[in-house]
Design a protein around this motif. Structure first.
Motif, mmCIF file in Angstrom:
data_model
loop_
_atom_site.group_PDB
_atom_site.id
_atom_site.type_symbol
_atom_site.label_atom_id
_atom_site.label_comp_id
_atom_site.label_asym_id
_atom_site.label_seq_id
_atom_site.Cartn_x
_atom_site.Cartn_y
_atom_site.Cartn_z
ATOM 1 N N LYS A 7 0.820 -1.217 0.000
ATOM 2 C CA LYS A 7 0.000 0.000 0.000
ATOM 3 C C LYS A 7 0.854 1.267 0.000
ATOM 4 O O LYS A 7 0.462 2.294 -0.553
ATOM 5 N N GLY A 42 -7.711 10.005 -2.656
ATOM 6 C CA GLY A 42 -7.392 8.713 -3.240
ATOM 7 C C GLY A 42 -7.952 7.536 -2.452
ATOM 8 O O GLY A 42 -7.555 6.403 -2.685
ATOM 9 N N ALA A 43 -8.837 7.798 -1.503
ATOM 10 C CA ALA A 43 -9.471 6.727 -0.716
ATOM 11 C C ALA A 43 -8.449 5.849 -0.021
ATOM 12 O O ALA A 43 -8.687 4.696 0.270
ATOM 13 N N LYS A 44 -7.264 6.401 0.233
ATOM 14 C CA LYS A 44 -6.209 5.576 0.824
ATOM 15 C C LYS A 44 -6.338 5.501 2.329
ATOM 16 O O LYS A 44 -5.970 4.528 2.944
ATOM 17 N N ASN A 45 -6.787 6.589 2.932
ATOM 18 C CA ASN A 45 -6.915 6.626 4.382
ATOM 19 C C ASN A 45 -8.356 6.942 4.730
ATOM 20 O O ASN A 45 -8.860 7.987 4.360
ATOM 21 N N PHE A 46 -8.963 6.016 5.443
ATOM 22 C CA PHE A 46 -10.345 6.232 5.857
ATOM 23 C C PHE A 46 -10.491 7.523 6.634
ATOM 24 O O PHE A 46 -9.668 7.851 7.484
ATOM 25 N N ALA A 94 -0.960 5.061 -5.093
ATOM 26 C CA ALA A 94 -1.379 6.460 -5.065
ATOM 27 C C ALA A 94 -2.835 6.586 -4.654
ATOM 28 O O ALA A 94 -3.200 7.514 -3.941
ATOM 29 N N SER A 95 -3.664 5.659 -5.129
ATOM 30 C CA SER A 95 -5.095 5.822 -4.873
ATOM 31 C C SER A 95 -5.843 4.513 -5.065
ATOM 32 O O SER A 95 -5.338 3.578 -5.684
ATOM 33 N N PHE A 96 -7.064 4.501 -4.517
ATOM 34 C CA PHE A 96 -8.023 3.434 -4.787
ATOM 35 C C PHE A 96 -9.177 4.070 -5.534
ATOM 36 O O PHE A 96 -9.845 4.958 -5.004
ATOM 37 N N ASN A 98 -4.393 13.244 -4.096
ATOM 38 C CA ASN A 98 -4.119 12.068 -3.269
ATOM 39 C C ASN A 98 -3.266 12.389 -2.052
ATOM 40 O O ASN A 98 -2.508 11.544 -1.577
ATOM 41 N N ASP A 100 -12.422 10.458 -0.682
ATOM 42 C CA ASP A 100 -12.397 9.412 -1.707
ATOM 43 C C ASP A 100 -11.789 9.918 -3.001
ATOM 44 O O ASP A 100 -10.946 9.274 -3.606
ATOM 45 N N LEU A 101 -12.245 11.086 -3.450
ATOM 46 C CA LEU A 101 -11.842 11.550 -4.772
ATOM 47 C C LEU A 101 -10.518 12.306 -4.732
ATOM 48 O O LEU A 101 -9.671 12.122 -5.604
ATOM 49 N N LYS A 131 -6.654 0.093 4.546
ATOM 50 C CA LYS A 131 -7.207 1.418 4.235
ATOM 51 C C LYS A 131 -7.266 2.359 5.425
ATOM 52 O O LYS A 131 -7.708 3.492 5.297
ATOM 53 N N LYS A 132 -6.827 1.920 6.609
ATOM 54 C CA LYS A 132 -6.985 2.786 7.795
ATOM 55 C C LYS A 132 -6.062 4.002 7.714
ATOM 56 O O LYS A 132 -5.087 3.982 7.014
#
Lengths: 345, 309
Positions: free
Chosen positions: A202, B255-259, A206-208, B173, B251-252, A344-345
């Motif tokens: 992770k 980058g939805a990487k960290n909640f 860069a992104s999900f 991001n 999210d946008l 994802k935390k």
């Protein structure tokens, strides 16, 4: 207060009744984003007089959630992937198509006529099938891309420039291929290894994002993107110098299916729509648009000739196995959820 | 606030005494159906047993709160430790929302002051101009923001062209992009209440302060700011609270990487996790936290009013 409640209940009943009356000749479709050409919907309306309303979703899980939260009885048909068809059937969310109700059922290609996720095609018909792996921008990286290392242990040029699908199923299945363990394994050491590998990987991502998976490749924001084969082809056609990989460790195979939902308000329209999509000419239009593959006999003459030579459809000879996403047991799914939160935390 | 409204209304009580129940009915119905019922439902769901793949089983359970506060390892059978994951997610949300609020205040206050000090007939025009971008859907605005900020986007092109930087700034991001997105999403909620407060401010007071040799800075700090403080606090709350629960920007733009809290809750309903009770519990904890923050604000304001008056 009581009379108010009564009145509003009566008003509500009136509204619902009015809707039901107007609903003859309607079809309410719950579909993936960017997956059906508008012309085809118009053609269906022109042929049958049925008006089509469409809502879209961006993952199988999101669709399941919204149907569970009250969408059943609203929509007529939906388009779940293979494993989601079996989940939905298990949850009793699908209606059964009786023998003879679909006059074009015989058009289904024999290899897709009796799939493990819907034996005997009682609830579904094929929509499109294809693969999920990843695409790499060849301007950025010219080395070997036929390995899952590109996603999970990337070379320096690609670190921090990777977009993953925001979908647990696809990320976990790909990760299991990379670590070399079976999907949904309940072996603790294997699950720990999967967890550790993903947390490390992770750091390079860069992104999900699923619904902009193509755009980030076209714009150059991402140099690597986990992506479906047809989406990768579209990114290439839109000018991105991307190559779709078929990793030697394996890749994800999938089939999306049109299902008849339980309590469909317009069941007849739904069956007409399914018959319509079993006509080779019509489903070929979807394939030409989405760049995947149809599961219907006789489509060849209607297909865009470029599709046959499309690199995204022609794996090299060292390619690993294509695996369908498996449905995990509740216990393993709980661990998968925990791993996903850790990532994802 | 509630007390003020009640005493203000006392003069008219008699006039409407007969019809009072009926006139209040719409307010009560709205309150019950749109506010109380959903919150109660959430409260109930947070204490139910989760059903596999979404939904609930109607059996009492504390599992959702247990999951929030206790870490039992990857397989759920380690001895419980304190779970930092969700606390960290909440802390990140507070931090991000706080930064966005600060940014909104720094930009929003001068903007509001500027509008309030224009000629009276021009003020509505400026307010109107501020609200125009907000006629566009939030999703579209957030995506557009991403297009502006991206590595190959106009902002980086501009900065490179004027020679300020050599290689593009990576903004998309990152946490900063999330803060920018939240700031932009909620800026009018900061500007409008402050504008309303500054507009009511009697500028003669500033003049008087200047006559008494107060510097501009002192006038701002000791005269203007205390007078418009309620507007500033209202603006901060209106930006901070929705920022905390937002999930589009993280999210946008992130980058939805960290909640953040919003995306964590969304995942419980829309994602694979399908854990409705946990989503409801996280929402309840968020609600409680916001309530506590608001109560602290209200307390302080009441105290300040007492000592001030």
């Amino acid at each position: 207060m009581k009379s108010f409640m009564k009145n509003s209940a009566a008003a509500m009943a009136l509204i619902i009744g009015a809707n039901a009356a107007a609903a003859e000749g309607n079809l309410v479709l719950y579909h993936w984003f960017e997956y059906i050409p508008q012309d085809l919907i118009e053609k269906f309306t022109a042929e049958t007089g049925i008006n089509v309303t469409m809502d879209t979703f961006d993952s199988n899980e999101a669709m399941l959630a919204s149907l569970k939260a009250g969408g059943i009885g609203t929509y007529d048909v939906s388009v779940p992937g293979d494993y989601m068809v079996s989940i939905m059937a298990g949850e009793g969310m699908l209606d059964t198509i009786a023998d003879g109700e679909l006059k074009n059922k015989g058009n289904i290609a024999s290899e897709w006529a009796d799939p493990s996720f819907d034996p005997g095609r009682k609830h579904s018909i094929p929509y499109q099938w294809g693969s999920t792996s990843f695409a790499v921008n060849r301007d950025v990286y010219s080395g070997d891309i036929q390995t899952t290392d590109i996603l999970f242990n990337p070379p320096a040029e690609l670190q921090g420039r990777i977009n993953m699908l925001d979908s647990q199923g696809e990320v976990m299945a790909m990760a299991a291929l990379h670590v070399g363990i079976p999907q949904c394994s309940n072996d603790r050491e294997q699950l720990k290894a999967l967890n550790a590998m993903l947390i490390e990987a992770k750091a390079h991502w860069a992104s999900f994002n699923s619904d902009t998976a193509k755009e980030v490749l076209v714009s150059g924001d991402a140099a690597v993107g986990q992506i479906y084969d047809g989406f990768s082809a579209k990114a290439r056609e839109e000018g991105a110098n991307v190559e779709y990989a078929y990793p030697t460790q394996g890749y994800i195979a999938w089939m999306d299916n049109v299902v008849l939902l339980k309590d469909a308000p317009n069941r007849d329209s739904a069956l007409k729509f399914m018959d319509f999509l079993l006509e080779p000419e019509n489903i070929a239009a979807v394939t030409n648009y989405a760049r995947y593959n149809a599961g219907v006999n006789g489509v060849e003459e209607f297909l865009d000739p470029e599709l046959a030579t499309q690199p995204e459809k022609n794996p090299h000879d060292k390619v690993g196995p294509g695996v369908f996403i498996e449905v995990c047991s509740q216990e393993v799914q709980a661990v998968y959820d925990q791993i996903w939160t850790n990532v994802k935390k | 606030m509630a007390a003020g409204a009640a005493s203000g209304g006392s003069a008219t009580t008699d006039t409407y005494k007969e019809a009072r129940t009926w006139l209040l009915l719409p307010a009560w119905v709205t309150l019950c159906i749109l506010i109380l019922a959903p919150v109660l439902m959430m409260l109930v769901y947070s204490f139910l047993t989760k059903e596999f793949r979404g939904g609930v089983i109607w059996e009492f359970s504390l599992a959702a709160y247990d999951q929030f506060f206790f870490d039992r390892g990857l397989f759920g059978d380690d001895p419980p430790k304190i779970e930092w994951t969700y606390i960290a997610i909440f802390w990140r949300s507070i931090w991000q929302a706080g930064a966005a609020t600060l940014l909104s205040l720094v930009i929003g206050f001068p903007t509001a002051y500027f509008i309030a000090t224009r000629a009276e007939n021009m003020r509505p025009v400026w307010v109107f101009l501020i609200t125009i971008p907000y006629w566009v859907n939030l999703l579209i605005r957030t995506v557009s923001m991403k297009f502006l900020l991206r590595d190959q986007g106009p902002l980086n092109d501009f900065l490179i062209n004027i020679g300020l930087i050599d290689s593009p700034l990576h903004i998309v991001n990152t946490n900063f992009a999330v803060q920018l997105g939240l700031f932009y999403s909620y800026l009018p909620f900061m500007v409008l209440p402050i504008y309303a407060a500054v507009e009511r401010y009697n500028f003669n007071l500033s003049e008087a302060a200047a006559d008494l040799y107060a510097s501009k800075w002192t006038t701002l700090r000791r005269i203007l700011l205390p007078a418009v403080k309620p507007g500033v606090i209202a603006g901060c709350i209106l930006v901070f609270v929705p920022s905390m629960g937002s999930f589009l920007a993280p999210d946008l733009l992130g980058g939805a990487k960290n909640f953040m809290i919003g995306s964590l809750i969304e995942e419980q309903f829309k994602g694979n996790a399908g854990n409705w009770p946990f989503g409801a519990a996280a929402s309840m904890i968020l609600l409680t936290m916001v309530l506590i923050i608001l109560m602290i604000f209200a307390r302080q304001q009441a105290k300040a009013e007492k000592s001030g008056g």
